[in-house]
Design an enzyme around this catalytic site. Structure first.
Site, PDB file in Angstrom:
ATOM      1  N   ASP A  17       0.831  -1.207   0.000  1.00  0.00           N
ATOM      2  CA  ASP A  17       0.000   0.000   0.000  1.00  0.00           C
ATOM      3  C   ASP A  17       0.860   1.249   0.000  1.00  0.00           C
ATOM      4  O   ASP A  17       1.233   1.763   1.055  1.00  0.00           O
ATOM      5  CB  ASP A  17      -0.946  -0.017   1.218  1.00  0.00           C
ATOM      6  N   LYS A  39      -0.376  -8.054  -2.933  1.00  0.00           N
ATOM      7  CA  LYS A  39      -1.665  -7.433  -3.231  1.00  0.00           C
ATOM      8  C   LYS A  39      -1.444  -5.966  -3.573  1.00  0.00           C
ATOM      9  O   LYS A  39      -0.784  -5.243  -2.825  1.00  0.00           O
ATOM     10  CB  LYS A  39      -2.615  -7.524  -2.036  1.00  0.00           C
ATOM     11  N   ASP A  67      -6.572  -5.812  -6.022  1.00  0.00           N
ATOM     12  CA  ASP A  67      -7.701  -5.443  -5.154  1.00  0.00           C
ATOM     13  C   ASP A  67      -8.349  -4.174  -5.710  1.00  0.00           C
ATOM     14  O   ASP A  67      -8.224  -3.099  -5.138  1.00  0.00           O
ATOM     15  CB  ASP A  67      -7.125  -5.234  -3.743  1.00  0.00           C
ATOM     16  N   LYS A  69     -11.699  -3.855  -6.639  1.00  0.00           N
ATOM     17  CA  LYS A  69     -13.079  -3.683  -6.152  1.00  0.00           C
ATOM     18  C   LYS A  69     -14.007  -3.034  -7.188  1.00  0.00           C
ATOM     19  O   LYS A  69     -14.643  -2.017  -6.926  1.00  0.00           O
ATOM     20  CB  LYS A  69     -13.086  -2.849  -4.868  1.00  0.00           C
ATOM     21  N   ASP A  72     -19.999  -1.683 -10.959  1.00  0.00           N
ATOM     22  CA  ASP A  72     -20.647  -0.875 -11.999  1.00  0.00           C
ATOM     23  C   ASP A  72     -21.680  -1.764 -12.683  1.00  0.00           C
ATOM     24  O   ASP A  72     -21.969  -2.864 -12.192  1.00  0.00           O
ATOM     25  CB  ASP A  72     -19.569  -0.367 -12.989  1.00  0.00           C
ATOM     26  N   ASN A  75     -22.014  -4.842 -17.962  1.00  0.00           N
ATOM     27  CA  ASN A  75     -21.211  -4.688 -19.179  1.00  0.00           C
ATOM     28  C   ASN A  75     -19.885  -3.974 -18.891  1.00  0.00           C
ATOM     29  O   ASN A  75     -18.827  -4.361 -19.402  1.00  0.00           O
ATOM     30  CB  ASN A  75     -22.040  -3.897 -20.207  1.00  0.00           C
ATOM     31  N   THR A 131     -14.852  -3.883   6.015  1.00  0.00           N
ATOM     32  CA  THR A 131     -14.701  -3.978   7.473  1.00  0.00           C
ATOM     33  C   THR A 131     -14.699  -2.593   8.129  1.00  0.00           C
ATOM     34  O   THR A 131     -14.738  -2.488   9.346  1.00  0.00           O
ATOM     35  CB  THR A 131     -13.420  -4.754   7.851  1.00  0.00           C
ATOM     36  N   ARG A 222       0.811  -3.754   6.825  1.00  0.00           N
ATOM     37  CA  ARG A 222       1.753  -2.994   7.655  1.00  0.00           C
ATOM     38  C   ARG A 222       2.625  -3.805   8.606  1.00  0.00           C
ATOM     39  O   ARG A 222       3.771  -3.392   8.850  1.00  0.00           O
ATOM     40  CB  ARG A 222       0.988  -1.887   8.393  1.00  0.00           C
TER      41      ARG A 222
HETATM   42  O1  C5P Z   1      -1.797  -2.984   6.675  1.00  0.00           O
HETATM   43  P1  C5P Z   1      -2.926  -3.953   6.805  1.00  0.00           P
HETATM   44  O2  C5P Z   1      -2.485  -5.381   7.125  1.00  0.00           O
HETATM   45  O3  C5P Z   1      -4.029  -3.475   7.713  1.00  0.00           O
HETATM   46  O4  C5P Z   1      -3.525  -4.021   5.313  1.00  0.00           O
HETATM   47  C1  C5P Z   1      -4.712  -4.693   5.009  1.00  0.00           C
HETATM   48  C2  C5P Z   1      -5.027  -4.537   3.560  1.00  0.00           C
HETATM   49  O5  C5P Z   1      -6.269  -5.153   3.285  1.00  0.00           O
HETATM   50  C3  C5P Z   1      -5.160  -3.082   3.083  1.00  0.00           C
HETATM   51  O6  C5P Z   1      -4.679  -3.033   1.734  1.00  0.00           O
HETATM   52  C4  C5P Z   1      -6.642  -2.834   3.126  1.00  0.00           C
HETATM   53  O7  C5P Z   1      -7.048  -1.885   2.165  1.00  0.00           O
HETATM   54  C5  C5P Z   1      -7.187  -4.205   2.755  1.00  0.00           C
HETATM   55  N1  C5P Z   1      -8.545  -4.465   3.216  1.00  0.00           N
HETATM   56  C6  C5P Z   1      -8.914  -4.389   4.545  1.00  0.00           C
HETATM   57  N2  C5P Z   1     -10.211  -4.636   4.916  1.00  0.00           N
HETATM   58  C7  C5P Z   1     -11.124  -4.972   3.990  1.00  0.00           C
HETATM   59  C8  C5P Z   1     -10.755  -5.054   2.643  1.00  0.00           C
HETATM   60  C9  C5P Z   1      -9.438  -4.787   2.293  1.00  0.00           C
HETATM   61  O8  C5P Z   1      -8.098  -4.120   5.411  1.00  0.00           O
HETATM   62  N3  C5P Z   1     -12.348  -5.247   4.357  1.00  0.00           N
END
Ligand code: C5P
Length: 243
Positions: A17, A39, A67, A69, A72, A75, A131, A222
């Site tokens: 990220d 990812k 990722d 997401k 829309d 088509n 989440t 992280r």
């Molecule tokens: O740094 P961390 O382990 O929290 O990263 C989690 C990753 O998963 C991030 O890229 C976040 O955008 C993604 N994510 C999330 N919760 C979701 C969907 C995706 O934390 N429900």
């Protein structure tokens, strides 16, 4: 053949990220020997497009979860899935709340694109309930169900629509597994080793707990990328999982 027939080193997908291309390639190269995949999300893809994605994929040498997401009309989502499939991702995702026809179109587009590019079909995964949303937030947009019930409902719809699995909280894994069966892929963020900071993740489990609950893939960001030594942090998580 789907991309999940490829054998991964382990179930960890490291979330890269950052909007910075140099940082992304450095992280990808340093963890390439310890995780199963990487990812890349909207932040990176919006900044660098498919070309940047391919650079980071090359630096890691690993399967990649895009990722993105998509959400829309059917088509447009089908067109987006066909376009992104050209970079040969392991897995892509769409919002399950886009509905049955949209998810069916996404799954068909992935199969067509894989045939066209002569590559394994990427897994197409549904995003259930973010989440970051609580029950009150759902009520505000007119959804009466609890986040957990709505996540299970969308997972079942995703399965019926031909998707390969869903992204969900580790705390929802056992319920969705019971409803959707053993072959439905469950991808969980919100994973934290005991030694790592929770950051803004509220409902967390350790990697070992999430796998024991029945998760197939763990998204960990992280705890690896913010560590002083990302390679050592990735190795530490992988070793704990293998024990
Ligand atoms: O740094 P961390 O382990 O929290 O990263 C989690 C990753 O998963 C991030 O890229 C976040 O955008 C993604 N994510 C999330 N919760 C979701 C969907 C995706 O934390 N429900």
């Amino acid at each position: 053949m789907t991309s999940s027939d490829q054998k991964l080193r382990n179930p960890i997908f490291c979330a890269i990220d950052t909007p910075d291309l140099g940082t992304a390639t450095t992280w990808a190269a340093s963890i390439g020997d310890h995780v199963g995949g990487i990812k890349l999300g909207l932040e990176f893809v919006s900044a660098h497009g498919p070309k940047g994605v391919m650079q980071v994929m090359k630096a890691s040498g690993l399967p990649t979860f895009l990722d993105v997401k998509f959400h829309d009309i059917p088509n447009t989502v089908a067109g987006a899935v066909r376009a992104i499939a050209a970079v040969k991702p392991y897995m892509v995702n769409v919002h399950a709340s886009g509905g049955r026809a949209m998810m069916q179109a996404a799954a068909e587009a992935a199969s067509e694109a894989a045939y066209e590019h002569v590559v394994p079909r990427p897994l197409v995964i549904g995003v259930t309930i973010l989440t970051s949303l609580a029950d009150d937030d759902l009520a505000e947009v007119g959804m009466a169900a609890s986040t957990a019930d709505q996540a299970v409902r969308l997972a079942v719809l995703a399965k019926e629509s031909g998707l390969d699995g869903v992204v969900c909280s580790p705390l929802e894994v056992s319920r969705i597994r019971a409803e959707c069966g053993p072959n439905f892929k469950l991808v969980t963020p919100g994973v934290r080793p005991e030694w790592a900071a929770a950051n803004d993740q509220k409902r967390i489990m350790t990697p070992e707990q999430a796998i024991a609950e029945g998760a197939d893939y763990l998204v960990v960001g992280r705890p690896i990328t913010s560590a002083d030594d990302p390679s050592a942090a990735a190795q530490r998580i992988a070793t704990a999982l293998a024990a």
